[in-house]
Write an enzyme that holds these catalytic residues in place. Structure first.
Site, PDB file in Angstrom:
ATOM      1  N   THR A   1      -3.173   9.061 -20.155  1.00 57.05           N
ATOM      2  CA  THR A   1      -1.727   9.182 -19.965  1.00 57.05           C
ATOM      3  C   THR A   1      -1.158   7.935 -19.300  1.00 57.05           C
ATOM      4  O   THR A   1      -1.817   7.271 -18.502  1.00 57.05           O
ATOM      5  CB  THR A   1      -1.335  10.436 -19.140  1.00 57.05           C
ATOM      6  OG1 THR A   1      -1.454  10.133 -17.745  1.00 57.05           O
ATOM      7  CG2 THR A   1      -2.191  11.636 -19.489  1.00 57.05           C
TER       8      THR A   1
ATOM      9  N   ASP B   1       4.953  10.852 -17.047  1.00 60.47           N
ATOM     10  CA  ASP B   1       5.395  10.479 -15.704  1.00 60.47           C
ATOM     11  C   ASP B   1       5.107  11.725 -14.865  1.00 60.47           C
ATOM     12  O   ASP B   1       5.652  12.801 -15.144  1.00 60.47           O
ATOM     13  CB  ASP B   1       6.894  10.154 -15.724  1.00 60.47           C
ATOM     14  CG  ASP B   1       7.433   9.784 -14.352  1.00 60.47           C
ATOM     15  OD1 ASP B   1       6.916  10.318 -13.345  1.00 60.47           O
ATOM     16  OD2 ASP B   1       8.378   8.981 -14.286  1.00 60.47           O
TER      17      ASP B   1
ATOM     18  N   ASN C   1      -5.044  10.011 -10.851  1.00 59.39           N
ATOM     19  CA  ASN C   1      -5.126   8.621 -10.403  1.00 59.39           C
ATOM     20  C   ASN C   1      -3.758   8.001 -10.120  1.00 59.39           C
ATOM     21  O   ASN C   1      -3.645   7.142  -9.242  1.00 59.39           O
ATOM     22  CB  ASN C   1      -5.856   7.807 -11.485  1.00 59.39           C
ATOM     23  CG  ASN C   1      -5.692   6.333 -11.310  1.00 59.39           C
ATOM     24  OD1 ASN C   1      -6.278   5.731 -10.419  1.00 59.39           O
ATOM     25  ND2 ASN C   1      -4.850   5.716 -12.149  1.00 59.39           N
TER      26      ASN C   1
ATOM     27  N   SER D   1      -7.720   9.449  -3.742  1.00 59.65           N
ATOM     28  CA  SER D   1      -7.083   9.367  -2.429  1.00 59.65           C
ATOM     29  C   SER D   1      -7.155   7.912  -1.991  1.00 59.65           C
ATOM     30  O   SER D   1      -6.807   7.005  -2.754  1.00 59.65           O
ATOM     31  CB  SER D   1      -7.815  10.341  -1.492  1.00 59.65           C
ATOM     32  OG  SER D   1      -7.392  10.210  -0.164  1.00 59.65           O
TER      33      SER D   1
ATOM     34  N   TYR E   1       2.281   5.844   3.552  1.00 57.51           N
ATOM     35  CA  TYR E   1       1.285   5.862   2.458  1.00 57.51           C
ATOM     36  C   TYR E   1       0.118   6.756   2.861  1.00 57.51           C
ATOM     37  O   TYR E   1      -0.326   7.622   2.090  1.00 57.51           O
ATOM     38  CB  TYR E   1       0.810   4.441   2.149  1.00 57.51           C
ATOM     39  CG  TYR E   1      -0.265   4.410   1.079  1.00 57.51           C
ATOM     40  CD1 TYR E   1       0.059   4.583  -0.271  1.00 57.51           C
ATOM     41  CD2 TYR E   1      -1.611   4.242   1.414  1.00 57.51           C
ATOM     42  CE1 TYR E   1      -0.923   4.578  -1.256  1.00 57.51           C
ATOM     43  CE2 TYR E   1      -2.599   4.240   0.437  1.00 57.51           C
ATOM     44  CZ  TYR E   1      -2.244   4.402  -0.892  1.00 57.51           C
ATOM     45  OH  TYR E   1      -3.228   4.402  -1.862  1.00 57.51           O
TER      46      TYR E   1
ATOM     47  N   LYS F   1      -1.573  10.330   1.302  1.00 58.18           N
ATOM     48  CA  LYS F   1      -2.993  10.498   0.947  1.00 58.18           C
ATOM     49  C   LYS F   1      -3.666  11.556   1.835  1.00 58.18           C
ATOM     50  O   LYS F   1      -4.563  12.259   1.373  1.00 58.18           O
ATOM     51  CB  LYS F   1      -3.725   9.157   1.023  1.00 58.18           C
ATOM     52  CG  LYS F   1      -3.249   8.142  -0.009  1.00 58.18           C
ATOM     53  CD  LYS F   1      -3.469   8.608  -1.456  1.00 58.18           C
ATOM     54  CE  LYS F   1      -3.184   7.528  -2.473  1.00 58.18           C
ATOM     55  NZ  LYS F   1      -3.394   7.972  -3.866  1.00 58.18           N
TER      56      LYS F   1
HETATM   57  N1  LIG Z   1      -5.941  -0.660  -5.263  1.00 53.59           N
HETATM   58  C1  LIG Z   1      -6.214  -0.232  -4.062  1.00 53.59           C
HETATM   59  O1  LIG Z   1      -6.441  -1.022  -3.145  1.00 53.59           O
HETATM   60  C2  LIG Z   1      -6.274   1.242  -3.804  1.00 53.59           C
HETATM   61  C3  LIG Z   1      -7.058   1.680  -2.733  1.00 53.59           C
HETATM   62  C4  LIG Z   1      -7.130   3.054  -2.495  1.00 53.59           C
HETATM   63  C5  LIG Z   1      -6.482   3.940  -3.326  1.00 53.59           C
HETATM   64  N2  LIG Z   1      -5.723   3.482  -4.367  1.00 53.59           N
HETATM   65  C6  LIG Z   1      -5.086   4.475  -5.244  1.00 53.59           C
HETATM   66  O2  LIG Z   1      -5.599   4.293  -6.557  1.00 53.59           O
HETATM   67  C7  LIG Z   1      -4.698   4.893  -7.482  1.00 53.59           C
HETATM   68  C8  LIG Z   1      -4.481   3.955  -8.654  1.00 53.59           C
HETATM   69  O3  LIG Z   1      -3.771   2.821  -8.213  1.00 53.59           O
HETATM   70  P1  LIG Z   1      -4.242   1.348  -8.564  1.00 53.59           P
HETATM   71  O4  LIG Z   1      -4.792   0.768  -7.329  1.00 53.59           O
HETATM   72  O5  LIG Z   1      -5.050   1.336  -9.788  1.00 53.59           O
HETATM   73  O6  LIG Z   1      -2.818   0.643  -8.772  1.00 53.59           O
HETATM   74  P2  LIG Z   1      -2.000   0.256 -10.076  1.00 53.59           P
HETATM   75  O7  LIG Z   1      -2.702  -0.794 -10.829  1.00 53.59           O
HETATM   76  O8  LIG Z   1      -0.633  -0.018  -9.570  1.00 53.59           O
HETATM   77  O9  LIG Z   1      -1.991   1.596 -10.959  1.00 53.59           O
HETATM   78  C9  LIG Z   1      -1.173   2.679 -10.614  1.00 53.59           C
HETATM   79  C10 LIG Z   1      -1.009   3.551 -11.831  1.00 53.59           C
HETATM   80  O10 LIG Z   1      -0.172   4.666 -11.460  1.00 53.59           O
HETATM   81  C11 LIG Z   1       0.851   4.754 -12.437  1.00 53.59           C
HETATM   82  N3  LIG Z   1       2.047   5.413 -11.953  1.00 53.59           N
HETATM   83  C12 LIG Z   1       2.922   5.018 -10.990  1.00 53.59           C
HETATM   84  N4  LIG Z   1       3.925   5.901 -10.883  1.00 53.59           N
HETATM   85  C13 LIG Z   1       3.691   6.860 -11.820  1.00 53.59           C
HETATM   86  C14 LIG Z   1       4.377   8.034 -12.207  1.00 53.59           C
HETATM   87  N5  LIG Z   1       5.534   8.418 -11.633  1.00 53.59           N
HETATM   88  N6  LIG Z   1       3.834   8.795 -13.193  1.00 53.59           N
HETATM   89  C15 LIG Z   1       2.687   8.426 -13.797  1.00 53.59           C
HETATM   90  N7  LIG Z   1       2.015   7.316 -13.491  1.00 53.59           N
HETATM   91  C16 LIG Z   1       2.512   6.547 -12.506  1.00 53.59           C
HETATM   92  C17 LIG Z   1       1.131   3.327 -12.854  1.00 53.59           C
HETATM   93  O11 LIG Z   1       1.851   3.330 -14.062  1.00 53.59           O
HETATM   94  P3  LIG Z   1       2.980   2.205 -14.393  1.00 53.59           P
HETATM   95  O12 LIG Z   1       2.212   1.032 -14.924  1.00 53.59           O
HETATM   96  O13 LIG Z   1       3.850   2.852 -15.400  1.00 53.59           O
HETATM   97  O14 LIG Z   1       3.692   1.886 -13.107  1.00 53.59           O
HETATM   98  C18 LIG Z   1      -0.300   2.834 -12.973  1.00 53.59           C
HETATM   99  O15 LIG Z   1      -0.870   3.247 -14.187  1.00 53.59           O
HETATM  100  C19 LIG Z   1      -3.422   5.209  -6.703  1.00 53.59           C
HETATM  101  O16 LIG Z   1      -3.401   6.606  -6.420  1.00 53.59           O
HETATM  102  C20 LIG Z   1      -3.589   4.397  -5.420  1.00 53.59           C
HETATM  103  O17 LIG Z   1      -2.886   4.972  -4.363  1.00 53.59           O
HETATM  104  C21 LIG Z   1      -5.621   2.149  -4.631  1.00 53.59           C
END
Ligand SMILES: NC(=O)c1ccc[n+]([C@@H]2O[C@H](COP(=O)([O-])OP(=O)(O)OC[C@H]3O[C@@H](n4cnc5c(N)ncnc54)[C@H](OP(=O)(O)O)[C@@H]3O)[C@@H](O)[C@H]2O)c1
Length: 277
Positions: free
Chosen positions: A35, A59, A85, A136, A150, A154
């Protein structure tokens, strides 16, 4: 090809979601329900598609799109593994954070995750099996300045998952929390909102917000390795772990914080026991 597992992954346009979707799409016997908010963001999956991939617009804050998932899951014959995710980053001192931003943060990181889970649960209950993977963060186990909201989103995911786990374990459904530290995704860059502290009293934390923004793309965490570790935990272990911290900072900071909490709870035990009749 016999399909053995069906995955539903939210937010597969970038970052962890894209890395995991790519791995699932390339692995024999997996059906992928991928998705994203924009269909064009899933074009990268075409290279791996031999009929085992279903692309879905979602979304997680859109009630109609979340409700429509039900028919897609029914058509797929159910879901074995749900990976919640989709998520946003938000970087601001608690006093300077904007209410609308905070609501949006919780709408995506918590309420969206809970809404998607609610749609999937009837299918898993009927099958008496399934794994729910909630992405998370180490910031769901501890927090840092400018990351209070944030973290709160989480921590909400953590508390929700711990409660859910106990309700669905007797039904054969498992729940896993993934708690990564900083990784090279869009989270700290384009997907995050950065509020540079303006109040004089919080200038010490300006470097936190600027640092996370400027450091985006240079974090130690490797999304491909993180996807592999999530995939292995779900597919190789009969009983998935409840907690899966990933990254040196994640494991060190979680251990330090939880040890401090345990020490404090233990030190206050005599006081705690005085509260009951
Ligand atoms: N990267 C880190 O350092 C880190 C560490 C710990 C946890 N996390 C968590 O990992 C998860 C994935 O994030 P990521 O790090 O891979 O960042 P990312 O590259 O920004 O990916 C985030 C994803 O979430 C999607 N998203 C945002 N708002 C949405 C909505 N309203 N409905 C559906 N999808 C939506 C984005 O889609 P769009 O492209 O359309 O915006 C994108 O596919 C998140 O929950 C984040 O909090 C990240």
């Amino acid at each position: 090809m016999t399909i053995t597992k069906t995955w539903l992954i939210t937010g597969t346009s970038s970052g962890f979601g894209k890395a995991l979707a790519t791995l699932v799409a390339q692995t024999d016997g997996q059906h992928l329900l991928a998705t994203a908010r924009k269909m064009a963001d899933l074009d990268y999956l075409d290279a791996f598609d031999h009929g085992q991939i279903t692309k879905i617009i979602l979304d997680v804050t859109d009630d109609a799109e979340v409700a429509a998932l039900s028919d897609k899951i029914r058509a797929a014959g159910g879901v074995d593994i749900l990976v919640n995710n989709a998520g946003l980053g938000y970087f601001a001192t608690t006093e300077e954070a904007q209410a609308a931003d905070v609501r949006q943060l919780f709408d995506v990181n918590f309420f969206g995750l809970a809404a998607v889970t609610k749609v999937v649960l009837p299918f898993m209950r009927a099958a008496r099996q399934g794994v729910i993977v909630n992405i998370s963060s180490v910031l769901g186990l501890t927090s840092l300045p400018t990351l209070g909201y944030y973290s709160a989103s989480k921590y909400a995911v953590e508390g929700y998952s711990e409660g859910l786990r106990q309700e669905v374990a007797p039904l054969g459904i498992q729940v896993m929390l993934v708690e990564p530290s900083g990784a090279r995704t869009n989270w700290a860059g384009a997907s995050g909102k950065h509020v540079i502290p303006a109040l004089a009293d919080y200038q010490a934390f300006k470097a936190n917000v600027v640092g996370v923004k400027n450091g985006a793309g240079h974090e130690p965490g490797n999304p491909t390795k993180i996807a592999q570790l999530i995939f292995a935990s779900v597919t190789n272990e009969t009983q998935v772990p409840l907690h899966l911290p990933l990254g040196a900072f994640a494991t060190n900071a979680a251990q330090e914080h939880l040890t401090a909490v345990l020490n404090e709870v233990t030190a206050r035990r005599a006081t705690a026991l005085k509260a009951d009749d």
